[in-house]
Scaffold this motif. Structure first.
Motif, PDB file in Angstrom:
ATOM      1  N   PRO A 171       1.314  -1.413   0.369  1.00 53.07           N
ATOM      2  CA  PRO A 171       0.120  -0.083   0.019  1.00 53.07           C
ATOM      3  C   PRO A 171       0.732   1.416   0.153  1.00 53.07           C
ATOM      4  CG  PRO A 171      -0.812  -1.817   1.496  1.00 53.07           C
ATOM      5  CD  PRO A 171       0.788  -1.823   1.059  1.00 53.07           C
ATOM      6  N   VAL A 172      -0.031   2.198  -0.568  1.00 49.86           N
ATOM      7  CA  VAL A 172       0.563   3.833  -0.712  1.00 49.86           C
ATOM      8  C   VAL A 172       1.313   3.770   1.050  1.00 49.86           C
ATOM      9  CG1 VAL A 172       0.343   4.277  -2.793  1.00 49.86           C
ATOM     10  CG2 VAL A 172      -0.863   4.847  -0.427  1.00 49.86           C
ATOM     11  N   GLU A 173       0.637   3.663   1.926  1.00 49.69           N
ATOM     12  CA  GLU A 173       1.177   4.143   3.396  1.00 49.69           C
ATOM     13  C   GLU A 173       2.873   3.671   3.686  1.00 49.69           C
ATOM     14  OE1 GLU A 173      -1.364   2.487   6.293  1.00 49.69           O
ATOM     15  OE2 GLU A 173       0.487   2.890   7.769  1.00 49.69           O
ATOM     16  N   VAL A 174       2.571   2.148   3.361  1.00 49.35           N
ATOM     17  CA  VAL A 174       4.154   1.260   3.740  1.00 49.35           C
ATOM     18  C   VAL A 174       4.971   2.215   2.838  1.00 49.35           C
ATOM     19  CG1 VAL A 174       5.466  -0.800   2.194  1.00 49.35           C
ATOM     20  CG2 VAL A 174       2.113  -0.393   4.161  1.00 49.35           C
ATOM     21  N   LEU A 175       4.358   2.373   1.548  1.00 49.66           N
ATOM     22  CA  LEU A 175       5.117   2.698   0.187  1.00 49.66           C
ATOM     23  C   LEU A 175       6.207   4.453   1.032  1.00 49.66           C
ATOM     24  CD1 LEU A 175       7.368   2.611  -2.136  1.00 49.66           C
ATOM     25  CD2 LEU A 175       4.822   3.974  -3.108  1.00 49.66           C
ATOM     26  N   PHE A 176       5.862   5.587   1.111  1.00 46.19           N
ATOM     27  CA  PHE A 176       5.301   6.604   1.975  1.00 46.19           C
ATOM     28  C   PHE A 176       6.140   6.558   3.322  1.00 46.19           C
ATOM     29  CE2 PHE A 176       2.062   8.985   0.537  1.00 46.19           C
ATOM     30  CZ  PHE A 176       1.713   9.215  -1.705  1.00 46.19           C
ATOM     31  N   ARG A 177       6.469   5.108   3.802  1.00 51.83           N
ATOM     32  CA  ARG A 177       6.769   4.859   5.217  1.00 51.83           C
ATOM     33  C   ARG A 177       8.054   4.723   4.961  1.00 51.83           C
ATOM     34  NH1 ARG A 177       4.295   5.819   9.904  1.00 51.83           N
ATOM     35  NH2 ARG A 177       1.722   5.054   9.964  1.00 51.83           N
ATOM     36  N   THR A 178       8.059   4.171   3.892  1.00 54.87           N
ATOM     37  CA  THR A 178       9.510   3.385   3.384  1.00 54.87           C
ATOM     38  C   THR A 178      10.832   5.028   2.651  1.00 54.87           C
ATOM     39  OG1 THR A 178       8.746   1.701   3.354  1.00 54.87           O
ATOM     40  CG2 THR A 178      10.863   1.910   2.401  1.00 54.87           C
ATOM     41  N   CYS A 179      10.132   5.485   1.727  1.00 56.07           N
ATOM     42  CA  CYS A 179      10.564   6.398   1.151  1.00 56.07           C
ATOM     43  C   CYS A 179      10.846   7.480   2.547  1.00 56.07           C
ATOM     44  CB  CYS A 179       9.394   6.993   0.595  1.00 56.07           C
ATOM     45  SG  CYS A 179       9.503   6.257  -1.186  1.00 56.07           S
ATOM     46  N   TYR A 180      10.259   8.090   3.631  1.00 59.43           N
ATOM     47  CA  TYR A 180      10.508   8.968   4.474  1.00 59.43           C
ATOM     48  C   TYR A 180      11.472   8.593   5.101  1.00 59.43           C
ATOM     49  CZ  TYR A 180       9.925  12.477   7.909  1.00 59.43           C
ATOM     50  OH  TYR A 180      10.409  12.952   9.018  1.00 59.43           O
ATOM     51  N   THR A 181      11.757   7.194   5.084  1.00 57.93           N
ATOM     52  CA  THR A 181      13.385   7.017   6.242  1.00 57.93           C
ATOM     53  C   THR A 181      14.814   6.796   5.104  1.00 57.93           C
ATOM     54  OG1 THR A 181      12.467   4.477   5.423  1.00 57.93           O
ATOM     55  CG2 THR A 181      11.965   4.826   7.474  1.00 57.93           C
ATOM     56  N   LEU A 214       1.791  11.329   5.740  1.00 56.45           N
ATOM     57  CA  LEU A 214       1.869  10.188   7.197  1.00 56.45           C
ATOM     58  C   LEU A 214       0.866  11.010   7.880  1.00 56.45           C
ATOM     59  CD1 LEU A 214       4.894   8.770   6.689  1.00 56.45           C
ATOM     60  CD2 LEU A 214       2.571   7.600   5.870  1.00 56.45           C
ATOM     61  N   ALA A 215       1.017  11.901   8.202  1.00 54.12           N
ATOM     62  CA  ALA A 215       0.469  12.157   9.862  1.00 54.12           C
ATOM     63  C   ALA A 215      -1.090  12.208   9.373  1.00 54.12           C
ATOM     64  CB  ALA A 215       0.599  13.971   9.472  1.00 54.12           C
ATOM     65  N   ASP A 216      -2.169  12.250   8.555  1.00 49.67           N
ATOM     66  CA  ASP A 216      -3.470  12.002   8.420  1.00 49.67           C
ATOM     67  C   ASP A 216      -3.803  10.436   8.772  1.00 49.67           C
ATOM     68  OD1 ASP A 216      -3.965  14.215   7.568  1.00 49.67           O
ATOM     69  OD2 ASP A 216      -3.805  14.409   5.098  1.00 49.67           O
ATOM     70  N   LEU A 217      -2.160   9.979   8.810  1.00 50.49           N
ATOM     71  CA  LEU A 217      -2.937   8.234   9.660  1.00 50.49           C
ATOM     72  C   LEU A 217      -2.384   8.033  10.484  1.00 50.49           C
ATOM     73  CD1 LEU A 217       0.131   6.992   6.480  1.00 50.49           C
ATOM     74  CD2 LEU A 217      -2.898   6.562   5.823  1.00 50.49           C
ATOM     75  N   GLN A 218      -3.685   7.662  11.090  1.00 52.88           N
ATOM     76  CA  GLN A 218      -3.892   6.764  12.376  1.00 52.88           C
ATOM     77  C   GLN A 218      -2.315   5.925  13.184  1.00 52.88           C
ATOM     78  OE1 GLN A 218      -6.860   4.408  13.392  1.00 52.88           O
ATOM     79  NE2 GLN A 218      -6.824   4.607  15.184  1.00 52.88           N
ATOM     80  N   GLY A 219      -1.970   6.486  14.244  1.00 53.83           N
ATOM     81  CA  GLY A 219      -1.016   5.910  14.447  1.00 53.83           C
ATOM     82  C   GLY A 219       0.320   5.986  13.893  1.00 53.83           C
ATOM     83  N   SER A 220       0.483   7.309  12.834  1.00 53.70           N
ATOM     84  CA  SER A 220       1.669   6.865  11.860  1.00 53.70           C
ATOM     85  C   SER A 220       2.671   8.022  13.608  1.00 53.70           C
ATOM     86  CB  SER A 220       1.306   8.482  11.189  1.00 53.70           C
ATOM     87  OG  SER A 220       0.965   9.216  11.940  1.00 53.70           O
TER      88      SER A 220
END
Lengths: 151, 88
Positions: free
Chosen positions: A50-60, B71-77
């Motif tokens: 999911p894009v959430e996973v991708l975004f978190r990975t990119c952020y690191t 990411l700030a919009d996502l819960q528990g980020s």
């Protein structure tokens, strides 16, 4: 269930490339291509990650290398352009770490989803036991020593 | 350097923040703006020796700011312990 298939690759079904990738030379890791200028290009299938996973990975990784994201919503994938901040940077190694971090972040997301209810229960229980109204001790004058701490 | 920025990843707010943060390093011009993407041109200001690096730093800052917003919009980020990057 954790994904077991190759997770980041260039020639995924529905994410196939033509043109610019043909000029990129193949590296030992088959799903990573590095261009002549040292820029690396990989594709992440957002149906798997999911894009959430991708975004978190990119952020690191943004403090270690230059990243540029180019999503293709029709093909459910995002092209990741990566280049090192230093000339001596091993972008191939960075790409490998990037792929591993994708797995790491996806696992975290799944565990967070699986344990969400129990975490919420624990927090609810913790707050239920706390008495935020009884502030007499917390706000008492230290010279009164309501808890009898002083010897 | 020209780049087409997808609004699914990059945000206008982050673009404004990045442009402001890099105002002494490079100038940013919006070439084209659409519902799904905007095209920008990044030019290093006089005195900046490495134009490509300046543009890459700008794009990285922009991505960083965009991701923080998303990411700030996502819960528990939780974004971890990584320091926020700053203009260099």
């Amino acid at each position: 269930m954790l994904p077991t298939a190759p997770i980041v690759r260039i020639h995924q079904e529905g994410c196939s490339h033509s043109g610019d990738l043909m000029s990129l030379r193949t590296q030992p890791t088959p799903w990573i291509r590095v261009g002549e200028d040292g820029t690396l290009k990989i594709v992440v299938n957002t149906a798997i990650y999911p894009v959430e996973v991708l975004f978190r990975t990119c952020y690191t990784f943004t403090d270690r290398c230059y990243l540029f994201l180019e999503p293709d919503e029709e093909k459910n994938c995002v092209y990741i352009h990566i280049s090192g901040k230093e000339l001596s940077a091993d972008v191939g190694a960075v790409a490998g770490e990037f792929a591993n971090e994708l797995i790491n972040q996806e696992l975290r997301r799944q565990i967070a989803a699986e344990t969400r209810s129990i975490r919420e229960l624990i927090v609810t229980q913790a707050f239920a036991e706390a008495d935020f109204q009884a502030r007499s001790d917390a706000e008492a004058d230290y010279q009164e020593d309501p808890k009898g701490i002083a010897p | 350097m020209r780049r087409s920025l997808s609004l699914a990843v990059y945000s206008y707010e982050a673009l404004m923040a990045a442009t402001s943060a890099y105002r002494d390093i490079c100038s940013v011009t919006v070439i084209r703006s659409g519902p799904a993407a905007i095209e920008i041109e990044i030019r290093a200001l006089p005195g900046v020796s490495d134009e490509k690096r300046a543009a890459q730093e700008f794009l990285n800052y922009l991505l960083d700011a965009s991701l923080e917003g998303r990411l700030a919009d996502l819960q528990g980020s939780g974004l971890g312990n990584r320091d926020t990057i700053s203009p260099s």
